[in-house]
Design an enzyme around this catalytic site. Structure first.
Site, PDB file in Angstrom:
ATOM      1  N   CYS A   2     -15.418 -46.315  27.641  1.00 48.35           N
ATOM      2  CA  CYS A   2     -14.392 -45.621  26.886  1.00 48.35           C
ATOM      3  C   CYS A   2     -13.086 -46.402  26.928  1.00 48.35           C
ATOM      4  CB  CYS A   2     -14.183 -44.219  27.477  1.00 48.35           C
ATOM      5  SG  CYS A   2     -15.698 -43.248  27.641  1.00 48.35           S
ATOM      6  N   GLU A  77     -19.396 -46.941  33.794  1.00 50.25           N
ATOM      7  CA  GLU A  77     -20.673 -46.296  34.120  1.00 50.25           C
ATOM      8  C   GLU A  77     -20.891 -46.377  35.629  1.00 50.25           C
ATOM      9  OE1 GLU A  77     -22.581 -44.685  32.037  1.00 50.25           O
ATOM     10  OE2 GLU A  77     -21.674 -45.354  30.149  1.00 50.25           O
TER      11      GLU A  77
END
Length: 640
Positions: A2, A77
């Protein structure tokens, strides 16, 4: 993966919205804003979401805990989040989503900020603890995900990209001297520098804490090699490495969207493909970039296309080839805008085009072999250092004769021997120096005479004081007691990997909302390799020796033993052809005088000597061209 942005010390919804909007390419799936207006807790948080795991609205950020005292915006992640989630559930924590983001919140509640030591993943996040009035900024071990900040008095701006910080017109765009000198020498700005004097990066493996009374920075991870090694069982180590690699790939295949792969046809990407295939019931999407035959005449390395096709057929992938046509003049300014700091590596262009193609094929996640050379010992300068140790054993008179002969070789004439001549001349520049200077010389694209000629008296003191290579020397001093092979890898992991390879990979992939995962720098793989005896990383002149043993049987022998081919572009051809007009225009005398950084007559000399083939200044010219384009985009504010 993101994009995050934030302001500590100010509740400013209008600014945080602009900061978040400018990085919408990083997260096209959702947008979130949270502003805290209490006078002693003024904080603004922004997030752009790229949905990879738990695609539902439960993954919306900024995300909070049950009593809304802890808030997080997260980019990355966490590959071991299922195990961490299980542990947290066992201690009584409740989850409202299947995301790895929520593990950060409850991990902080349970273990404090030291919970970052438990994370195996790629991440940059900001965590606001409203009870303690603390802002925590954290970045992963190796700097896979970026995090920039600007401190202005009692106010702090932070973001995934510098362009978010530049939404505040009060940020001065003055160029940082040390960053500029290092950029010209190495073609990137080393951590934690950026070309903007007031903007810095949160260093890899660090947490920065900002509170009402003070700010602090602490290291939660440092790569450490062994001083000595016990006798090793090569077969057992290769088997263990193979198991770790399979496990790393398995972890990094977890996704609720399709996963693809960069495929160069070499041992790194080929090995990933062989392992990933065993975890994917459907054909993997693979992407390869190639170039016109006439563009390869200066490169001296095989085209990846043929080998990639072979591997694609062998593992039955859904394969796509991108043949790069020379539209580089239009492409470069856009790539520079995304890179922010000019990284003068044409691999950034190829990465940009592959990620563009992947997104067009609805592939949000790509596995990459980045980090393989740093972890397993695969770079040309690793081999150059090894050869120079043999070279040291020659009689001094013989070395002097060889140096004289090598210095007469043409560097950029084209033809089958061009690359060999170029590498021999680069070797010749530094082979007789002491280890540290020799290694820095092999890594350099501008030497002392080039720096002095380009930058003149204005920077002479800084150049003579060693400012361009200060970051490299700091790491080399820290590693002084280790084996020379481990010292090289330690330097690469602290400079070249985060500041060049991972930096361009993140920016060019996120330009299209594509997440790139890097299994070769999985925590467990790096920790294991740090303890492996150096002679198993490079045996004689065989680089990546143990890795190749671990992959034996998964890949054909000719792929395992294939000559290393860089993940770049034919920049030497472009410099004298497709980019020639742009170079003549942007690096002309009047423009250089107006800009005021480089000496026009010396730049003209570099261009002329490069065109004659006497010297190979192609990369140095590309460094100067990229900088001028950066100036136009970020100093002159010309949107590409």
């Amino acid at each position: 993966m993101c994009g995050i942005a934030g302001i500590w010390g100010e509740a400013n919804e209008e600014l945080i919205r602009r900061m978040t909007a400018v990085i919408s390419h990083r997260g096209p799936d959702d947008c979130g804003i949270k502003v805290f207006t209490h006078p002693d807790q003024a904080v603004s948080l922004g997030h752009r979401r790229l949905s990879i795991i738990d695609l539902s609205s439960a993954g919306h950020q900024p995300m909070t805990n049950e009593d809304e005292t802890i808030w997080v915006v997260f980019n990355g992640e966490i590959y071991n989040f299922p195990e961490l989630r299980k542990n947290l559930l066992a201690t009584g924590h409740q989850f409202r989503s299947r995301t790895d983001t929520e593990v950060l919140i409850h991990g902080y509640e349970e273990w404090g900020i030291d919970f970052v030591k438990k994370l195996n993943g790629i991440f940059a996040f900001a965590l606001w603890d409203s009870k303690r009035k603390l802002l925590q900024l954290a970045r992963d071990r190796y700097g896979v995900k970026p995090l920039f900040y600007w401190k202005q008095g009692h106010r702090l701006l932070f973001a995934s990209e510098i362009k978010s910080l530049l939404r505040d017109p009060n940020l001065d765009r003055e160029v940082d001297t040390e960053a500029l000198l290092a950029y010209v020498k190495f073609r990137y700005c080393p951590e934690p520098l950026t070309l903007f004097k007031q903007v810095r990066k949160v260093p890899p493996g660090h947490v920065m804490t900002f509170g009402v009374e003070k700010a602090s920075s602490s290291r939660f991870y440092e790569l450490v090699f062994c001083d000595t090694h016990a006798p090793a069982d090569e077969t057992a180590l290769a088997t263990r490495l193979r198991d770790l690699l399979f496990e790393a790939v398995r972890r990094q295949m977890i996704s609720d969207v399709p996963v693809g792969l960069f495929l160069s046809g070499g041992v790194d990407s080929g090995g990933l493909l062989a392992m990933a295939k065993s975890f994917s019931p459907k054909p993997l999407k693979t992407f390869t970039i190639g170039f016109r035959q006439e563009d390869q005449r200066f490169e001296g390395q095989p085209d990846d296309i043929r080998y990639a096709r072979e591997l694609a057929r062998r593992f039955k992938t859904d394969h796509q080839e991108i043949i790069l046509e020379p539209k580089i003049v239009d492409l470069l300014p856009r790539v520079i805008w995304h890179l922010e700091d000019p990284i003068a590596d044409p691999a950034g262009i190829t990465s940009y085009l592959i990620c563009q193609a992947a997104r067009q094929q609805d592939t949000k996640v790509l596995l990459s072999g980045q980090g393989g050379d740093e972890v397993f010992c695969g770079y040309p300068w690793h081999l150059a250092i090894q050869l120079s140790r043999y070279y040291d054993r020659l009689p001094k008179a013989v070395r002097a004769l060889i140096e004289k002969l090598l210095n007469k070789l043409p560097a950029a004439k084209g033809g089958p021997l061009t690359a060999t001549f170029r590498r021999l001349r680069k070797f010749n520049n530094s082979a007789s120096l002491e280890f540290e200077d020799r290694l820095i010389g092999f890594l350099s694209y501008a030497y002392g005479e080039n720096l002095s000629g380009l930058l003149g008296e204005r920077y002479a003191g800084s150049i003579n004081a060693g400012l361009p290579e200060r970051s490299h020397w700091e790491l080399l001093k820290r590693s002084s007691r280790w084996h020379y092979i481990d010292r090289m890898l330690h330097l690469d992991m602290g400079t070249f990997l985060p500041s060049l390879n991972l930096a361009y990979t993140d920016k060019t992939s996120m330009a299209f909302g594509v997440e790139v995962r890097v299994p070769y720098i999985d925590n467990e793989v790096v920790d294991f390799m740090a303890g492996v005896p150096p002679e198993l990383k490079m045996r004689g002149t065989t680089r990546k020796y143990l890795m190749k043993q671990a992959l034996r049987g998964l890949l054909p022998a000719h792929i395992l033993n294939r000559k290393k081919a860089g993940f770049g572009a034919p920049i030497r051809t472009w410099i004298v052809s497709d980019l020639k007009e742009m170079i003549d225009d942007l690096l002309c005398e009047s423009n250089l005088k107006r800009r005021g950084f480089f000496e026009p007559h010396y730049v003209s000399r570099l261009i002329q000597e490069n065109a004659s083939g006497r010297h190979d200044y192609n990369y140095l010219i590309y460094i100067l061209l990229s900088f001028e384009l950066w100036c136009r985009v970020y100093l002159d504010k010309q949107t590409p």
